[in-house]
Write an enzyme that holds these catalytic residues in place. Structure first.
Site, PDB file in Angstrom:
ATOM      1  N   SER A 268       0.862  -1.185   0.000  1.00  0.00           N
ATOM      2  CA  SER A 268       0.000   0.000   0.000  1.00  0.00           C
ATOM      3  C   SER A 268       0.889   1.222   0.000  1.00  0.00           C
ATOM      4  O   SER A 268       2.048   1.168   0.442  1.00  0.00           O
ATOM      5  CB  SER A 268      -0.859  -0.003   1.263  1.00  0.00           C
ATOM      6  OG  SER A 268      -1.445   1.251   1.470  1.00  0.00           O
TER       7      SER A 268
ATOM      8  N   TYR B 280      -1.457  -0.900  10.403  1.00  0.00           N
ATOM      9  CA  TYR B 280      -1.548  -1.136   8.958  1.00  0.00           C
ATOM     10  C   TYR B 280      -0.291  -0.612   8.252  1.00  0.00           C
ATOM     11  O   TYR B 280       0.344  -1.327   7.472  1.00  0.00           O
ATOM     12  CB  TYR B 280      -2.809  -0.463   8.410  1.00  0.00           C
ATOM     13  CG  TYR B 280      -3.085  -0.726   6.950  1.00  0.00           C
ATOM     14  CD1 TYR B 280      -3.639  -1.929   6.527  1.00  0.00           C
ATOM     15  CD2 TYR B 280      -2.804   0.240   5.976  1.00  0.00           C
ATOM     16  CE1 TYR B 280      -3.906  -2.169   5.184  1.00  0.00           C
ATOM     17  CE2 TYR B 280      -3.069   0.008   4.634  1.00  0.00           C
ATOM     18  CZ  TYR B 280      -3.620  -1.194   4.239  1.00  0.00           C
ATOM     19  OH  TYR B 280      -3.878  -1.424   2.908  1.00  0.00           O
TER      20      TYR B 280
HETATM   21  P1  NAI Z   1     -10.910  -6.941  -0.206  1.00  0.00           P
HETATM   22  O1  NAI Z   1     -11.481  -7.018   1.163  1.00  0.00           O
HETATM   23  O2  NAI Z   1     -11.839  -6.671  -1.308  1.00  0.00           O
HETATM   24  O3  NAI Z   1     -10.080  -8.270  -0.491  1.00  0.00           O
HETATM   25  C1  NAI Z   1      -9.226  -8.829   0.460  1.00  0.00           C
HETATM   26  C2  NAI Z   1      -9.489 -10.333   0.565  1.00  0.00           C
HETATM   27  O4  NAI Z   1      -8.589 -10.883   1.532  1.00  0.00           O
HETATM   28  C3  NAI Z   1     -10.911 -10.657   1.025  1.00  0.00           C
HETATM   29  O5  NAI Z   1     -11.572 -11.486   0.080  1.00  0.00           O
HETATM   30  C4  NAI Z   1     -10.704 -11.364   2.342  1.00  0.00           C
HETATM   31  O6  NAI Z   1     -11.648 -12.386   2.598  1.00  0.00           O
HETATM   32  C5  NAI Z   1      -9.292 -11.914   2.215  1.00  0.00           C
HETATM   33  N1  NAI Z   1      -8.706 -12.171   3.528  1.00  0.00           N
HETATM   34  C6  NAI Z   1      -8.613 -11.312   4.569  1.00  0.00           C
HETATM   35  N2  NAI Z   1      -8.066 -11.919   5.634  1.00  0.00           N
HETATM   36  C7  NAI Z   1      -7.810 -13.206   5.255  1.00  0.00           C
HETATM   37  C8  NAI Z   1      -7.252 -14.332   5.919  1.00  0.00           C
HETATM   38  N3  NAI Z   1      -6.840 -14.269   7.190  1.00  0.00           N
HETATM   39  N4  NAI Z   1      -7.151 -15.478   5.231  1.00  0.00           N
HETATM   40  C9  NAI Z   1      -7.572 -15.570   3.952  1.00  0.00           C
HETATM   41  N5  NAI Z   1      -8.103 -14.530   3.272  1.00  0.00           N
HETATM   42  C10 NAI Z   1      -8.219 -13.368   3.917  1.00  0.00           C
HETATM   43  O7  NAI Z   1      -9.771  -5.817  -0.111  1.00  0.00           O
HETATM   44  P2  NAI Z   1      -8.751  -5.214  -1.191  1.00  0.00           P
HETATM   45  O8  NAI Z   1      -8.832  -3.767  -1.047  1.00  0.00           O
HETATM   46  O9  NAI Z   1      -8.914  -5.826  -2.494  1.00  0.00           O
HETATM   47  O10 NAI Z   1      -7.373  -5.633  -0.529  1.00  0.00           O
HETATM   48  C11 NAI Z   1      -6.341  -6.249  -1.258  1.00  0.00           C
HETATM   49  C12 NAI Z   1      -5.010  -5.711  -0.791  1.00  0.00           C
HETATM   50  O11 NAI Z   1      -4.870  -4.373  -1.219  1.00  0.00           O
HETATM   51  C13 NAI Z   1      -4.811  -5.698   0.720  1.00  0.00           C
HETATM   52  O12 NAI Z   1      -3.530  -6.176   1.025  1.00  0.00           O
HETATM   53  C14 NAI Z   1      -4.940  -4.241   1.075  1.00  0.00           C
HETATM   54  O13 NAI Z   1      -4.226  -3.911   2.242  1.00  0.00           O
HETATM   55  C15 NAI Z   1      -4.350  -3.593  -0.156  1.00  0.00           C
HETATM   56  N6  NAI Z   1      -4.709  -2.202  -0.365  1.00  0.00           N
HETATM   57  C16 NAI Z   1      -6.033  -1.841  -0.407  1.00  0.00           C
HETATM   58  C17 NAI Z   1      -6.374  -0.526  -0.630  1.00  0.00           C
HETATM   59  C18 NAI Z   1      -7.794  -0.100  -0.730  1.00  0.00           C
HETATM   60  O14 NAI Z   1      -8.042   1.115  -0.831  1.00  0.00           O
HETATM   61  N7  NAI Z   1      -8.779  -0.982  -0.722  1.00  0.00           N
HETATM   62  C19 NAI Z   1      -5.348   0.508  -0.829  1.00  0.00           C
HETATM   63  C20 NAI Z   1      -4.002   0.006  -0.772  1.00  0.00           C
HETATM   64  C21 NAI Z   1      -3.707  -1.302  -0.550  1.00  0.00           C
END
Ligand code: NAI
Length: 338
Positions: A156, A169
């Site tokens: 991120s 985070y």
């Molecule tokens: P999202 O919530 O849509 O997808 C994340 C997925 O990770 C979910 O499907 C969730 O079930 C899974 N997950 C969470 N904990 C878990 C665990 N213990 N075991 C297995 N699966 C698990 O979120 P997003 O935004 O697509 O996140 C993807 C990455 O992007 C993350 O690493 C987040 O920190 C990063 N990110 C997100 C930003 C945003 O604005 N949404 C900005 C910058 C980075």
């Protein structure tokens, strides 16, 4: 990595948001895709979405439901991938993540264990599980790979910017960046590559993460309720489209970039990076001089908080639980805006 066809990808967090976008794009590029996620229903619908988007066979998408912080389950999932797809991943994409925001001084062990455990701990688990398997199978001993391979983690922009309300985070993501730089320096010995992707805001479901925070880690120090969750959803709804982000990632992998910054232009990403580095340089100054400098929007350490506050409007961002007696009133839900 230039040639994706017929190769194997393993994508954590592949049931939603950024990970789902990556699964679609790399399946369309001809890869067999394993998606690992803790949410069974989301995995189920993700498989049909990927098949529809990529026009691939159902058998080319392997859903694996487990908690990525569970090392035994992780090793079992790696065995399954080898058994079903015939080898370890050529492309390991570690994208799963959760977030929760509040005053860093209010953070509990549960806040650290959950946020750092998923955002950094699952990356450690993926690397320790897969690196020996990948290097044995695809790595060369002389800098020439037997088959192309690449390792990437979704970090991120928060890795570079520690706000007052993003402590666990930002710390986890900063650790991720440094770890991936270490791998980027070492994978070429074996003919492979490593990268880290640093997005800013993604149109994803991460705002809902608190809804599935494990029962045993629910003692948060932050003000978390339906309104804060709704506020985060509103903010993320205006983020980058996961498919667009995945296309930028693919270009970064094809060109072996180490740090992949998904901005409209390369110059925009560079300007953002420079402003973050400037902020760190400013930390070396005496406070009087530093505060005089920290007036531009980009070098203000409260920028993330202000962004959320402005976009959301309704519920204050990143406040502490109301009953914590050692927290300043301005850092609690009813406190005046900072
Ligand atoms: P999202 O919530 O849509 O997808 C994340 C997925 O990770 C979910 O499907 C969730 O079930 C899974 N997950 C969470 N904990 C878990 C665990 N213990 N075991 C297995 N699966 C698990 O979120 P997003 O935004 O697509 O996140 C993807 C990455 O992007 C993350 O690493 C987040 O920190 C990063 N990110 C997100 C930003 C945003 O604005 N949404 C900005 C910058 C980075």
């Amino acid at each position: 990595m230039k040639d994706f066809k017929g190769k194997i990808a393993f994508i954590t967090g592949g049931a939603s948001g950024a990970g789902l976008g990556q699964a679609k794009v790399f399946a369309k590029a001809g890869m067999k895709v394993a998606i690992a996620d803790v949410r069974r229903d989301a995995l189920h619908s993700a498989v049909s979405e990927i098949v529809d988007y990529a026009g691939c066979k159902v058998g080319d998408v392997l859903p694996l439901c487990f908690d990525l912080t569970d090392r035994i389950a992780y090793a079992a999932a790696a065995d399954t991938v080898e058994k079903v797809f015939g080898g370890p991943p050529h492309l390991l994409i570690q994208t799963a993540g959760v977030n929760s925001f509040g005053p860093v001084e209010a953070s509990t062990y549960d806040d650290y264990d959950w946020v750092v455990g998923v955002c950094f701990g699952h990356v450690v688990n993926g690397l320790v599980t897969f690196i020996p398997r990948i290097l044995r199978t695809y790595g060369g001993r002389d800098g020439v790979a037997k088959e192309e391979f690449h390792i990437v983690t979704t970090s991120s922009l928060g890795a570079l910017e520690a706000g007052p309300d993003t402590g666990p985070y930002s710390a986890a993501k900063a650790a991720v960046n440094n770890l991936m730089y270490s791998f980027a320096e070492t994978m070429p010995f074996y003919g492979g590559h490593a990268s880290v992707l640093c997005p800013w805001n993604i149109n994803s479901n991460i705002g809902n993460a608190e809804l599935y925070r494990p029962e045993k880690l629910r003692n948060t120090g932050y003000n978390v309720n339906e309104n804060t969750i709704a506020m985060l959803r509103t903010v993320h709804a205006i983020g980058i489209d996961p498919l667009k982000l995945a296309a930028i990632l693919k270009e970064g992998i094809e060109n072996d970039r180490v740090l992949i910054m998904p901005f409209e232009t390369y110059e925009e990403g560079l300007a953002m990076l420079r402003s973050e580095l400037q902020k760190i340089e400013n930390y070396t100054l005496p406070e009087k001089e530093r505060l005089a400098l920290s007036t531009s929007e980009l070098s203000d350490p409260t920028r993330i908080s202000e962004f959320y506050e402005v976009k959301a409007g309704v519920e204050p961002f990143g406040r502490a639980r109301a009953d914590l007696d050692y927290i300043a009133p301005s850092r609690k839900p009813d406190g005046a805006a900072k």
